[in-house]
Each structure stands twice: as structure tokens, then as C-alpha cells.
Design an enzyme around this catalytic site. Structure first.
Site, mmCIF file in Angstrom:
data_model
loop_
_atom_site.group_PDB
_atom_site.id
_atom_site.type_symbol
_atom_site.label_atom_id
_atom_site.label_comp_id
_atom_site.label_asym_id
_atom_site.label_seq_id
_atom_site.Cartn_x
_atom_site.Cartn_y
_atom_site.Cartn_z
ATOM 1 N N GLU A 1 0.838 -1.202 0.000
ATOM 2 C CA GLU A 1 0.000 0.000 0.000
ATOM 3 C C GLU A 1 0.878 1.259 0.000
ATOM 4 O O GLU A 1 1.870 1.341 0.736
ATOM 5 C CB GLU A 1 -0.874 -0.017 1.248
ATOM 6 C CG GLU A 1 -1.788 1.194 1.429
ATOM 7 C CD GLU A 1 -2.591 1.137 2.715
ATOM 8 O OE1 GLU A 1 -3.553 1.913 2.848
ATOM 9 O OE2 GLU A 1 -2.263 0.300 3.587
ATOM 10 N N LYS B 1 -9.065 2.451 -2.458
ATOM 11 C CA LYS B 1 -9.336 1.802 -1.178
ATOM 12 C C LYS B 1 -10.742 2.153 -0.715
ATOM 13 O O LYS B 1 -11.165 3.312 -0.791
ATOM 14 C CB LYS B 1 -8.309 2.272 -0.143
ATOM 15 C CG LYS B 1 -8.364 1.569 1.207
ATOM 16 C CD LYS B 1 -7.188 2.001 2.072
ATOM 17 C CE LYS B 1 -7.158 1.270 3.414
ATOM 18 N NZ LYS B 1 -5.985 1.643 4.228
ATOM 19 N N CYS C 1 -5.331 -3.133 2.187
ATOM 20 C CA CYS C 1 -5.209 -3.182 3.654
ATOM 21 C C CYS C 1 -6.554 -3.409 4.360
ATOM 22 O O CYS C 1 -7.079 -4.511 4.365
ATOM 23 C CB CYS C 1 -4.512 -1.925 4.165
ATOM 24 S SG CYS C 1 -3.687 -2.180 5.771
ATOM 25 N N GLY D 1 23.098 8.102 27.224
ATOM 26 C CA GLY D 1 23.657 8.052 28.560
ATOM 27 C C GLY D 1 23.614 6.635 29.082
ATOM 28 O O GLY D 1 22.572 5.979 29.025
ATOM 29 N N GLY E 1 22.358 0.864 34.576
ATOM 30 C CA GLY E 1 21.052 0.251 34.791
ATOM 31 C C GLY E 1 20.613 -0.556 33.589
ATOM 32 O O GLY E 1 21.229 -0.520 32.516
ATOM 33 N N ASP F 1 17.808 -0.392 31.681
ATOM 34 C CA ASP F 1 17.171 0.259 30.535
ATOM 35 C C ASP F 1 18.207 0.765 29.537
ATOM 36 O O ASP F 1 18.119 0.497 28.333
ATOM 37 C CB ASP F 1 16.296 1.425 31.000
ATOM 38 C CG ASP F 1 15.136 0.977 31.867
ATOM 39 O OD1 ASP F 1 14.578 -0.095 31.582
ATOM 40 O OD2 ASP F 1 14.797 1.700 32.821
#
Length: 564
Positions: free
Chosen positions: A41, A116, A159, A310, A314, A316
Site C-alpha cells: 500500500e 481503497k 489493507c 547516557g 542500569g 534500561d
């Protein structure tokens, strides 16, 4: 009749290079003696183009590029290309100005245009904003080869057109069902050209729905999907085909550009067995591939080559660093280690071990002296007050400023590292750890962050084991842990899942075993953090309810949830 399925990764608005991809796919398909080539699409302009569609020059350029494309394609091949075209009746009839369409190109000409019919307006979709729905059933007849005396009648859907089967869903979402209309005209094959964004488990739903439809319609269906990342959306590809019995006879690779082939047996109008790539059965692997592709395409399509983040020690930031390294190559990732007096020694060591494991570049910038300068500057103003959230957030904002300085100086894109659990409840600092051009794991809950890291370590230790077992902490004051302020992440994530994804009431969550005090606290935090979410970086979407394009909550409102 040989059919080629081009699972393409377009860049929105890059008409020339998108056309080049289609040309290359068509040349490859023609060399393999294919008769028909399918593309996704809006393959010529990329999906979703959003408010670029309000620019008349953009729409005009699509038309010009299409004309040029038609002349460059192999003459013996029929090609279906996703396009946008103007609606000539828009101003006369008060209709929307455009159609979401597909062009049939062959022998240097535009042979037919199809529109569509079903336009989604939920979640991330807003197609009614731009497009007028098509009113006619879309089909065409194609001769399998020049010597054929009998044509194949092919039904075309775009779609959403295939997502209104009332028997499968037990209800109709739209007035019309394009699939039912195609059966009325007696098509031999149904095609679906899609740009269907990824979320966890989406492919299972697609395959289940289309298998059901093909079996009950006794008609084979071919589904081709866009692949790649566009802003916060990730498209997984996973194109596939099913025969009349509802059996998978082709499945393309996930999260990769591919061209696959399948044969339609004209004698009985059914699809032959072709290559079936394995489905991804482990959710962590699926999410990993999605996030890696999302980072790679966001960085590339926005014109960057390197990123900076950064690294705190930790979990994450460790996961984000690993994703970025895989997506861009370790040589294109710079990690800043910015310890404060409250950073534990084991966190600093963990960050250094991770850097070594990934092979990424790093630089250490201790922020102790900068913190002291803030204390001195604010001493008279803060006199008589206790150390609190203001001082904690200064640390985060110092780090955010350093990351942005690197970005400005060297042109690196800043990746922010906050997860969905934190963003949901506002456990994050504006203009601090929220700084960035892309929030990689914004849609990944904390518990899922842990499971992804454990999965990543299945063969070798990528994420240091000590990161996986220590208590999560922002380390902005002595002996701090996240659970000083929040419920355990297992409890928090389950409540958020029920609240945000399942839209459960307080009583329903309470009946599931969660106490009212905790539920009420979480609801209050979620509501109060909306102003932060509105200012967050774009975040990659992996669930069906992300804090991104589809999240449309007001900031200023006085609705109070019934907590009883």
C-alpha cells in the site's frame, strides 16, 4: 501464472528512490518470468504520509513519478503500485480531496486505478482526514501469458478492505464488505496490498483472519505488507499467501525486504506450495527484531549515522545500547558515562563491562563539580529547604544537557532510554533523561525489559548479570530504589496492562487481586503524567496501545475516575 511479492521498505516522500526500489524489484521479477508483481500500500510515496498529503505539490509529484515509473518497467510484467491520486469530484460533491489507490501498470501505461474502500480512523490511523472511500468493487482480468485464451479474474483489496469479515469478527465495523462484493463478481484470486504496522502478536491475527476468509470464500488470497520503520511505526513485512483450503503456502521473512514468488495454477485457480519461512515463536525475539529495525530506519531515514546515549549501569540504558549496537554497528554508538556522587561503584563497573561486551565507544564525564556549581548558584534561593526532587532532577538535567551538547557538536542523534512503565506514571525527568530524538523502549514495560535482556543473554553474556539482579534505581540520592516511590514493577506493569490496554475499571482490577490504594495511586500518576508524555521523544511502537501517534489524551481535564 507466476506472481512476485515485493515486500519493500519505502521512505516517506522519497519518491525517486521508492520508484527505484519498484524498478529493481520488477526487473528481478521479470528475470524470473513472473507475470504479476505486487507491492505494498502506498509503495510509491511510503506509508503513512500524513500531512504531506495536504501539500498539492507532493500529490502532483506522485502523479509525475508514476508516469515516469510506468515507462521504465519491464513490458511483459503487470505491476501493482500503491499511490495517492486527487479526487476530481471533491469540490463539486463536498468529498475528501484524495484517494488511497493502486495503479495497474503494464506495457508502459497506467491501465487501471483502484481505490481503497474502507478507511480506518482508529489507533494510529486517520485516513478519513485525507481520503474519500472508493465506491466500486475492485477487480481486473489478466491473461497468464500472451498465448492464453482464458484470463484470470483478480480481486484487489487495500489493507483495511480485508478486515471487515462479519463472520470472523462476529460483527461488521463498516457498512460495506469489499470481500463479499468480490465474491459476488466471481473472482479467481484475491490480492491485498497492505501497510499494516507491527504490534506484538499481530501476525497471528492476520494469518488467522485471512485463512478463515480464504477457506470460507473458497478463494486463494495473497497478502503483501510493507516492511521497515517510519517514525514511531514499525512495519514487519510477514507477507504470506493462503490457498483455497485456508492453508499457508507462502510466508516471507519478518522485518526484512524480500521478493518471493508463488504460482497460481490456472487450471483450478489455486496457489501452489512455495517457500514458507518459519514464524517467530518467541515474543522477545520478535520485539528485538522490531526495535532493531525501528532504530536502524529512524536513524537512517532522518539523515543521521551515529547515536549517543547516557549509560548509567542500569538495565534500561543497557538494553538501548545493545539495540543501537545491533542496528547501527558498535562503531556508530557513543555511550556517555556520567557518574554523580550518588552513583554506586557497581553501576559504574557494570556500565564499563557493558561497553566492553558491546564494543561501543564511550567517554566518562563525572558531574560532581557541575552539581556543586548548581548548589552554589541556588544556595541563597534554596536556603532553609530540604534536599528533594528539585536537586535530584538537576542531576538528570545536567546529564541531558551534556548529551545534547554532544549531539550539537558532532551531529549524533540522542537516544533516550526510559521505558513504558516509567513514562506511564511520570517517573522520568523533563529536559533530563527524557531528552532525545528517539525513545527506543518507550513502549516496552520494565518487566519486558528484563525478559528481553535475559533472552539476549541466552547464548553469551551481553548484559552483565549483575545488572539483571540488582534493584532498579535512578541513583539520584543515597540508597535510592524505584520501589521507594512505585509498587514493584510486576504489580505496576500488570495494573498498567489492565488499565491502558484492556481499559478495565477499578473494580475489575481490584477483583483481579490488586488493592485499591495501589490502583488509585497508579491511576492518579498516569493521569498526572500526561503533560510529560506530550513532550517526550517519538517512541517505537510495539504494542496496540502505545504512547505515540494513537494516544490522544487531553492534558488539561477534570475527569476523575470512579475509584470505588
Amino acid at each position: 501464472m507466476k506472481i512476485a511479492i515485493a515486500q519493500l521498505n519505502p521512505t516517506i516522500g522519497d519518491l525517486a528512490n521508492n520508484a527505484k526500489k519498484i524498478i529493481e524489484a520488477s526487473q528481478f521479477a521479470a528475470n524470473q518470468n513472473a507475470r504479476l508483481l505486487l507491492t505494498p500500500e502506498l509503495s510509491l510515496c511510503g506509508y503513512p504520509p500524513r500531512d504531506l498529503l495536504l501539500d498539492p505539490s507532493f500529490v502532483k509529484s506522485i502523479s509525475i513519478e508514476l508516469q515516469s515509473l510506468a515507462r521504465k518497467l519491464p513490458s511483459q510484467l503487470a505491476i501493482l503500485v500503491g499511490i495517492v491520486i486527487p479526487n476530481p469530484c471533491a469540490y463539486l460533491k463536498g468529498e475528501k480531496p484524495l484517494f488511497n489507490s493502486v495503479a495497474w501498470l503494464e506495457n508502459g501505461q497506467i491501465k487501471q486505478i483502484f481505490h481503497k474502500r474502507l478507511l480506518p480512523t482508529y489507533d494510529i490511523f486517520d485516513e478519513n482526514r485525507y481520503f474519500e472511500p472508493g465506491q466500486q468493487s475492485n477487480y481486473f482480468e489478466l491473461f497468464p501469458d500472451p498465448q492464453s485464451s482464458t484470463s484470470v479474474k483478480i480481486g484487489l483489496t487495500i489493507c483495511e478492505d480485508l478486515w471487515n469479515n462479519r463472520n470472523f469478527w462476529k460483527r461488521k465495523y463498516y457498512k460495506y464488505d469489499p470481500l463479499e462484493d468480490l465474491l459476488q463478481v466471481g473472482v479467481d484470486l484475491i490480492l491485498n496490498l497492505s501497510a499494516s504496522p507491527y504490534n506484538i502478536g499481530k501476525q497471528k491475527i492476520r494469518e488467522k483472519m485471512i485463512k478463515y476468509s480464504s477457506k470460507h470464500c473458497n478463494t486463494p488470497i495473497i497478502y503483501v505488507n510493507q516492511v521497515g520503520g517510519n517514525d514511531d511505526l514499525i512495519f514487519d513485512g510477514n507477507s504470506f499467501a493462503v490457498n483455497k483450503k485456508g492453508e499457508i503456502v507462502l510466508r516471507s521473512k519478518s522485518f526484512e525486504e524480500t521478493i518471493d514468488f508463488i504460482n497460481l495454477k490456472v487450471k483450478n485457480n489455486d496457489l501452489s506450495l512455495s517457500r514458507i519461512n518459519d514464524e517467530i515463536k518467541i515474543e522477545e525475539e520478535e520485539i528485538w527484531l522490531a526495535l532493531v529495525l525501528g532504530v536502524k530506519d529512524y536513524v537512517r531515514k532522518c539523515g543521521f549515522s551515529k547515536v549517543v546515549l547516557g549509560l548509567s549501569g542500569g538495565i534500561d540504558s543497557a538494553l538501548v545500547a545493545a539495540i543501537a549496537s545491533e542496528a547501527l554497528g558498535p562503531e556508530n554508538v557513543l555511550a556517555l558515562l556520567m557518574p554523580s556522587p550518588y552513583s554506586s561503584q557497581h553501576s559504574i563497573i557494570d556500565a564499563e563491562v557493558l561497553v566492553k561486551n558491546l564494543g561501543i565507544n564511550h567517554y566518562k564525564l563525572p558531574i560532581k563539580d557541575i552539581m556543586k556549581s548548581y548548589d552554589t548558584l541556588l544556595e541563597s534561593l534554596f536556603k532553609g529547604t530540604e534536599f528533594g526532587i528539585a536537586e535530584e532532577n538537576i542531576q538528570s538535567r545536567i546529564r541531558g544537557s551534556l548529551l545534547m551538547a554532544i549531539s550539537n557538536k558532532f551531529g549524533h542523534l540522542v537516544l533516550s532510554t526510559g521505558n513504558k512503565s516509567e513514562m506511564a506514571v511520570g517517573y522520568c525527568t523533563l529536559y533530563g533523561d527524557m531528552n532525545g530524538g528517539l525513545a527506543v523502549i518507550l513502549d516496552v514495560p520494565k518487566t519486558r525489559v528484563f525478559s528481553l535482556c535475559r533472552w539476549l543473554n541466552r547464548e553469551r553474556e551481553v548484559i552483565p548479570h549483575s545488572i539483571l539482579i540488582k534493584c532498579p534505581s535512578a541513583e539520584l540520592k543515597p540508597n535510592q530504589t524505584d520501589q521507594d516511590f512505585l509498587p514493584s514493577y510486576e504489580i505496576l506493569d500488570e495494573i498498567l496492562e489492565r488499565l491502558i490496554h484492556r481499559h478495565q475499571s477499578v473494580s475489575q482490577i481490584n477483583e483481579a487481586g490488586f488493592d485499591l490504594i495501589t490502583i488509585n495511586k497508579v491511576i492518579k500518576l498516569v493521569a498526572g503524567a500526561e503533560f510529560k508524555r506530550k513532550q517526550a521523544s517519538p517512541g517505537l511502537r510495539i504494542t496496540d496501545r502505545a504512547f505515540g501517534t494513537g494516544w490522544k489524551m487531553p492534558i488539561a481535564n477534570r475527569w476523575k475516575t470512579n475509584y470505588s
